[in-house]
Write a protein that holds these residues in place. Structure first.
Motif, short mmCIF file in Angstrom:
data_model
loop_
_atom_site.label_atom_id
_atom_site.label_comp_id
_atom_site.label_asym_id
_atom_site.label_seq_id
_atom_site.Cartn_x
_atom_site.Cartn_y
_atom_site.Cartn_z
N UNK A 234 0.82 -1.21 0.00
CA UNK A 234 0.00 0.00 0.00
C UNK A 234 0.85 1.25 0.00
N UNK A 235 1.96 1.20 -0.71
CA UNK A 235 2.93 2.31 -0.70
C UNK A 235 2.46 3.45 -1.59
N UNK A 236 3.03 4.62 -1.32
CA UNK A 236 2.72 5.79 -2.13
C UNK A 236 3.43 5.73 -3.48
N UNK A 237 4.60 5.14 -3.49
CA UNK A 237 5.34 5.01 -4.74
C UNK A 237 6.48 4.01 -4.56
N UNK A 238 7.01 3.57 -5.69
CA UNK A 238 8.17 2.69 -5.69
C UNK A 238 9.28 3.32 -6.51
N UNK A 239 10.52 3.07 -6.10
CA UNK A 239 11.69 3.59 -6.80
C UNK A 239 12.55 2.42 -7.22
N UNK A 248 16.81 5.99 -12.37
CA UNK A 248 15.64 5.87 -11.50
C UNK A 248 14.40 5.79 -12.37
N UNK A 249 13.63 4.73 -12.18
CA UNK A 249 12.26 4.68 -12.70
C UNK A 249 11.35 4.54 -11.49
N UNK A 250 10.08 4.83 -11.68
CA UNK A 250 9.16 4.84 -10.54
C UNK A 250 7.90 4.06 -10.86
N UNK A 251 7.16 3.75 -9.80
CA UNK A 251 5.88 3.05 -9.90
C UNK A 251 4.90 3.77 -9.00
N UNK A 252 3.68 4.01 -9.49
CA UNK A 252 2.70 4.71 -8.65
C UNK A 252 1.97 3.72 -7.75
N UNK A 253 1.04 4.22 -6.95
CA UNK A 253 0.37 3.39 -5.93
C UNK A 253 -0.42 2.24 -6.53
N UNK A 254 -0.83 2.37 -7.78
CA UNK A 254 -1.58 1.30 -8.45
C UNK A 254 -0.66 0.33 -9.19
N UNK A 357 3.60 18.68 -2.44
CA UNK A 357 2.33 19.04 -3.05
C UNK A 357 1.14 18.31 -2.42
N UNK A 358 1.42 17.17 -1.76
CA UNK A 358 0.32 16.35 -1.25
C UNK A 358 -0.43 15.63 -2.35
N UNK A 359 0.12 15.66 -3.56
CA UNK A 359 -0.51 14.98 -4.69
C UNK A 359 0.14 13.62 -4.90
N UNK A 360 -0.61 12.68 -5.45
CA UNK A 360 -0.04 11.36 -5.74
C UNK A 360 0.92 11.47 -6.92
N UNK A 361 1.81 10.50 -7.02
CA UNK A 361 2.74 10.51 -8.15
C UNK A 361 1.99 10.27 -9.46
N UNK A 362 0.90 9.53 -9.41
CA UNK A 362 0.09 9.31 -10.61
C UNK A 362 -0.49 10.63 -11.09
N UNK A 363 -0.96 11.45 -10.15
CA UNK A 363 -1.52 12.75 -10.50
C UNK A 363 -0.43 13.65 -11.10
N UNK A 364 0.74 13.64 -10.46
CA UNK A 364 1.84 14.46 -10.96
C UNK A 364 2.29 14.01 -12.34
#
Length: 449
Positions: A234-239, A248-254, A357-364
């Motif tokens: 249930x993480x906010x993001x993955x690195x 660096x690549x990333x993964x969003x909460x979904x 920002x308090x925004x999700x990485x998916x939103x950003x």
């Protein structure tokens, strides 16, 4: 004879035809002749920082490099297993004459490579690499007695690098849950440590290097494990890093992948908001997605395109004095804080933007819409004829005309193989695929060896 250096040092099968202990020693001796300061610095002997990733072959190859340098009168600071950007940072931090990194980056374990950094921690320009290659076969300098180099273990290398990274992070990351995939590579210790020290709750995968498992089903080239772990925790993001942590690549909460272009879009907008995006300009490569160009144009940000390879991105950044650049693969350079691509730093800045920002990485990441992009590698062709072949040019023109403003075409020669890369972007995946396949057939027929 093909050029020895590729886009990122010399790389190949460790203990194979090229990357041997003998070659590493001779290359280090050649580099010592070219990169040492002929005037000396404050009367001291020249100094080099040497680091490596944890792959098994790095043990004997780094020993050979250290031997080559010390036998040439270079004092060596052995940083041990550290990320590539740590060697770049430390080279500048201790005012070394140059740095050497033993790594094959995202390649599989059997490969290894040798890359150099000039004083200040910058990658070498082509001309300097050519100078090293030119003296490779000459008899090396062999000082004796008190003039031989000394070797010192740099026990605080990781600590210095972590402190440097923490100085760049603002705001703190409290409240964020992050999964780190270190690819069983060079960042297996420092990346989880720095994210925890920055305040995040951290879950770690791919951080048990044994010399054989680097990049093996994990890291930035195998994101499936990270995607599952982010959802599980249930993480906010993955690195995700690669073996030497310059990516660096990333993964969003979904569990959706956030690629290098999207990361650059997020960071460009962040720097622009803070007034630190020099000339409101981002440096990307010709392979970056058209969606990035469109998003940046909409935000009032100019995109300068460089050749493929983070060294060419950096050259363009230094030429224009720009502060941000990178590649779709996740090499991102934040020139205010680093002299080369730094995957840990990029991940920290990405997480900091989420916290700020308090925004999700998916939103950003939604700041840009990725255009469907298809890349086909056409093998066993005469890549040197691709730019001049009339039939290939005519086929490209035909596809470009059919796509109009809804896409683009790029044909690029591989730097190391008999391969032409055919890339097509279009408004739909089906259209991009059909166009790329059509061009690939033409390239294969016209340029066959």
């Amino acid at each position: 004879m093909p050029r020895l250096f590729g886009t990122d040092g010399v790389r190949g099968l460790a203990n194979g035809e090229v990357i041997t202990a003998d070659f590493a020693l001779r290359l280090a001796q050649a580099a010592a002749r070219v990169l040492r300061d002929p005037e000396g610095t404050e009367g001291r002997r020249p100094v080099a920082v040497v680091g490596r990733d944890p792959r098994a072959s790095g043990e004997f190859l780094s020993a050979a490099v250290v031997a080559g340098l010390a036998s040439s009168g270079i004092d060596v600071l052995d940083a041990g297993v550290v990320p590539t950007p740590a060697v770049a940072f430390l080279t500048g931090e201790v005012h070394a004459d140059f740095g050497v990194m033993l790594s094959a980056s995202h390649n599989a374990m059997p490969d290894n490579g040798i890359k150099f950094f000039a004083a200040g921690g910058h990658k070498l320009p082509d001309a300097v690499e050519d100078a090293i290659e030119a003296v490779l076969g000459e008899v090396p300098e062999r000082p004796t007695g008190v003039d031989v180099g000394r070797v010192t273990l740099m026990e605080d290398a990781g600590t210095r690098y972590v402190r440097h990274l923490l100085d760049a992070v603002e705001p703190r990351l409290e409240g964020l849950t992050i999964v780190i995939d270190a690819a069983h590579g060079a960042a297996s210790e420092v990346s989880p440590e720095v994210f925890r020290l920055a305040g995040a709750e951290v879950h770690v995968i791919g951080a048990r290097p044994d010399g054989l498992n680097i990049n093996d089903g994990c890291g930035s080239t195998h994101l499936e494990v990270l995607q599952a772990a982010v959802v599980e925790h249930g993480a906010d993001l993955g690195i995700a890093h690669d073996g030497d942590a310059d990516r660096c690549l990333a993964v969003d909460a979904d569990g959706t992948v956030v690629d290098g272009d999207q990361i650059m879009a997020i960071l460009a907008l962040s720097l622009k908001d803070h007034g630190t995006l020099v000339d409101d300009t981002l440096v990307a490569t010709v392979m970056s997605n058209l969606g990035l160009m469109q998003a940046m144009e909409a935000a009032g940000i100019t995109v300068v395109q460089a050749g493929v390879g983070d060294r060419y991105v950096l050259e363009e950044m230094r030429r224009g004095g720009y502060s941000l650049g990178g590649e779709q693969s996740g090499h991102v350079i934040l020139l205010e804080h680093a002299t080369t691509g730094d995957g840990v730093l990029t991940g920290l800045m990405l997480a900091a933007r989420v916290a700020e920002t308090g925004r999700s990485i998916a939103d950003l990441a939604g700041a840009m819409t990725r255009m469907p992009q298809v890349l086909i590698n056409v093998k066993d062709v005469d890549k040197h004829r691709v730019d001049g072949d009339e039939g290939v040019r005519a086929a490209v023109t035909q596809v470009e005309t059919s796509l109009a403003s809804a896409g683009r075409v790029l044909l690029r020669k591989s730097g190391t193989e008999a391969v032409v890369r055919v890339m097509v972007e279009a408004d739909t995946h089906e259209r991009a695929l059909a166009s790329a396949e059509r061009l690939s057939v033409v390239v294969r027929e016209r340029l066959a060896l």
